[in-house]
Design an enzyme around this catalytic site. Sequence first.
Site, mmCIF file in Angstrom:
data_model
loop_
_atom_site.group_PDB
_atom_site.id
_atom_site.type_symbol
_atom_site.label_atom_id
_atom_site.label_comp_id
_atom_site.label_asym_id
_atom_site.label_seq_id
_atom_site.Cartn_x
_atom_site.Cartn_y
_atom_site.Cartn_z
ATOM 1 N N GLU A 51 9.543 -90.359 0.665
ATOM 2 C CA GLU A 51 9.330 -91.652 -0.004
ATOM 3 C C GLU A 51 9.423 -92.836 0.955
ATOM 4 O OE1 GLU A 51 11.285 -89.263 -1.183
ATOM 5 O OE2 GLU A 51 10.843 -88.900 -3.300
ATOM 6 N N PHE A 113 21.261 -86.425 -14.117
ATOM 7 C CA PHE A 113 20.574 -85.807 -12.989
ATOM 8 C C PHE A 113 19.541 -86.781 -12.408
ATOM 9 C CE2 PHE A 113 16.984 -83.222 -11.362
ATOM 10 C CZ PHE A 113 17.636 -82.720 -10.243
ATOM 11 N N GLN A 114 19.576 -86.939 -11.118
ATOM 12 C CA GLN A 114 18.694 -87.853 -10.383
ATOM 13 C C GLN A 114 18.762 -89.280 -10.909
ATOM 14 O OE1 GLN A 114 14.748 -85.993 -9.944
ATOM 15 N NE2 GLN A 114 15.482 -85.077 -8.033
ATOM 16 N N LYS A 163 12.227 -92.956 -18.216
ATOM 17 C CA LYS A 163 11.215 -91.966 -18.589
ATOM 18 C C LYS A 163 10.786 -92.113 -20.048
ATOM 19 C CE LYS A 163 10.121 -87.095 -17.940
ATOM 20 N NZ LYS A 163 10.628 -85.775 -17.510
ATOM 21 N N MET A 482 15.193 -98.153 24.350
ATOM 22 C CA MET A 482 15.833 -99.462 24.243
ATOM 23 C C MET A 482 17.353 -99.314 24.162
ATOM 24 S SD MET A 482 14.981 -102.548 24.520
ATOM 25 C CE MET A 482 13.406 -103.171 23.939
#
Lengths: 584, 172
Positions: A51, A113-114, A163, A482
Amino acid sequence: MTEMSGADMVVQALVDLGVDTVFGYPGGAVLPIYDALYKHPTIQHILVRHEQAATHAAEGYARSTGKPGVVLVTSGPGATNAVTGITDALLDSIPMVVLTGQVSTALIGTDAFQECDTVGITRHCTKHNYLVMDPERLGPILHEAFHIATHGRPGPVVIDIPKNVQVATGEYVVPENILHNSYRPQVEPDGDAIARAVAMIAAAERPVFYTGGGVINAGPAASAALRQLVALTGAPVTSTLMGLGAFPSDDEKWLGMLGMHGTYEANMAMNRADLIIAVGARFDDRVTGRLDAFSPDSKKIHIDIDRSSINKIVPVDLAIVGDAGRALAAIVADWQAAGHKARDLGEWWRRVDGWRATRCLDFPEKKEADAEIMPQRAVKALFDATRGRDPIVTTEVGQHQMWAAQHFGFADPNRWLTSGGLGTMGYGFPAAVGAQIANPDRLVICIAGEASLQMNIQEMGTVAQYRLPVKIFILNNEWMGMVRQWQELTYESRYSNSYSDSLPDFVKLADAYGWTGLRIDTLGELEAGIQTMLDTPGPVIVDCRVAKLANCFPMIPSGAAHTDMILQPSDVTGTMDDEAKALV
Amino acid sequence: MKIKTEAGERHVLAITVDNEAGVLAKITGLFTARGYNIESLTVADITADHALSRITIVTSGPPPIIDQIIAQLDRLVPVHKVVDLNDAGEAHVEREIALVKVAGTGDKRIEALRLADVFRAKVVDTTLSSFIFEITGNSDKVNRFIALMRECGLVEVGRTGVVAIARGPEAL
C-alpha cells in the site's frame, strides 16, 4: 432518484470527478468497492504490491500530471501502510485522495479484525480527513474531498468508509456547490501588495528569485509567468529541490538549486542579495542553513498560498498570499503597465559570475576506460543521453537524489518527481510507476540508490503486470551513501550500519521478474550501457556501479551559513560540536 | 548541550469551528504536534442548529509564535474564524467558573465563608463540615480565591477554563 449502494456511489463519484486511475490493494473492508470497480471498466485500477507504493504511485501520477492521485486500500494494515505516502504528500503538497476501508460501524472501537483508528492516525498527516457513517454523505464528501485536495495548498485527504456504509443503499447526491463552508483559501493576490512588490523589484540592485514547489503546483502557467518575469527584470533565479523544472536549467539566469547541496553561486547570491522574491517556497531548514546568517541584508517578498508559511521561519517584508501563478502574472502585468525597464544589474551579474567561476559542481575523476565511474558522471551521461527525449525523472532519497538534482537539467515543470519534505526512501520507484501510468508514451527513469530502491522493490511485479517501460538506473555504491557521508563528516567515519550488505544481484532479479537487467562497471561501458537501457523496450534495471566513497558536494554543513560551503573533500576539517549535530 | 525554550505573553484565542467529530482532536493535536502551549481550553456549541462550536484557548508564546498559531489554526479545514482577543488590547471580557470544596469546622469554616462573601462566591452546597463555593471571575480572581481557600481547608477544585468575548457591539 434510484438508490444505489455506498460502494457504487464511491465509484460513480470517481467517474463524475473525472478519475481515470486508482492505485490500490484489496482487502476485506473494501471488497464492496472492489466489486463496484469490477463493473466500471472506465476506471483503471493499478494493483500494487504494497500500500505504501500505491500512495507514492499516486504522488507520481499527480506530480507528473497536476491531477489528484487516487488510492484505494483496506482497513487496518492497508491504511497504516499508506501513512508514509500520505505524510509524504502532505509535506510536498501533492493533491491526493485516499479511500480506506473500515470495519462496520457497529464494530468500530472494539479492536475488531483489521481495525485501526484511521482518522485518528491520519488526522495530522492529512490536509483533512473524514469517517463516513451514512451512505448518503458519500457523494458530498467525495466531491468535497477532491475540492479540498486540489484547492489552495494541495494535500492528501483521507476518506474512511466502514464496510456496512459501502453495502447500505441510499441516494447518490452530487453537491451543486462545492464551495466549502469554512475552507476558502485565498488564491487572488492583494493588488496593493502586488504594486508594492513591483516597486521593490524595480528598485532592487541585487535581486534573486527563490522559487519552490508551489510554482510547479500552480500549473504550467505559473512557470511561464516566472520565465516572463525573469526576462523582464533580468534577475537571477534559484530554486528549491521541489521547484526544479519551473525555470529552464540551460537559461543563463539559472543559478542552480540552492541550499545544503545547492550551488555556490545560488547560496552566495542569496546571502548577498538586497531583495529576495520567494515564490511558492517555504524557507526549509535544508534551504536556509543557519538562520541568523540567512540572507542578512535583503528585503524579502514571500508569495505563498498558505498564510502559515509566511513568517514561519524567516520574517519577511512583504507577504503576498495567493496562487503563485496568479501572483506572478499580476506582477508581470503591473510591471508592464508601470512601464518599468529592466534595471542595469551588470555589477550584480559580475559578482554572480565570480561565484560561478568556482565551478562548484566539478568533481575529480579518472578518464580511463577501465576507471571507476563517478556517480556525478553517471548522472551527467544519463542527462546527455536523454536530451531531446523530455524524460520524467524520479528519485529515491539520498546522495543519488542530490547528484541528480545537481547534474540533471530540466527545461519544464512536472518532469522532476522527488520526495523533498519527508525525504522518503522508497518513493522513487513507485512514483515512476505512477508517472508511467499517467504518461504511457513518455520516457520515465527512476534514478535510485541501491539501498532506497530495496524499500519498495516489490513493485517490480506491478511493472511486469502492466508492462510498463519504466527504467531504473541505480547508482550502486554499496552504501547508504548519505548516511555514510554524514558519519564520515560528523562521527569520525564510524560507519554504523550504513553498509548495504547482502545486496541482491539486480540483473538476476530483473530476470526473475521478466525485466531486462544490465550492469555497468566501468567508465568505458557507461555510455553504451545507458544507450542499451534506452533502446531496450519494456522495463529495464541498470546496476551502475559507481565510486563507493564519493561524497556529495558542495555542501553546507549543518549549523553553518550559506557562505560556509564545503566545496571539495579537502575542505572538510575537524568534527562537529553537539549544537551542529543536533541541527542535522 | 541544553535545549532552550522561549518565554512569551499570554493570549486568548476565540475559534469558531464546525461542530463535527474530531475537530477538538485536530486542534489540540496541532498544539502538541507543533509544540505550542495550551493553558486552558473550553469548547461548546453555540448555534441553534448545533452546527458551530466556539473554542476558547489560552496560550502563551512570543509574538511570532502567536501569529503562527493563528495561521496554523486558520488553515485547518473545519475552522471558520480565529480571533486573538488580545489584539483588542484589554477590550475583552474573560470569565471562568470554579467550584471550590472546603472542609473544616470552627474558625476556619467561618473564615472561609467570610472570604467567599468578599469574593462574591456563592455557596452551592453545604454540610456541617464542608462548603462548595461557586466563584466566577477572571483567572486572577479565581486564582486568588483558591489560594486563600488553601488556608481554610481546601480539598478539591474544579475549573471550567476561560471563556472570553470582545467588548462592544460587534460580533466575532
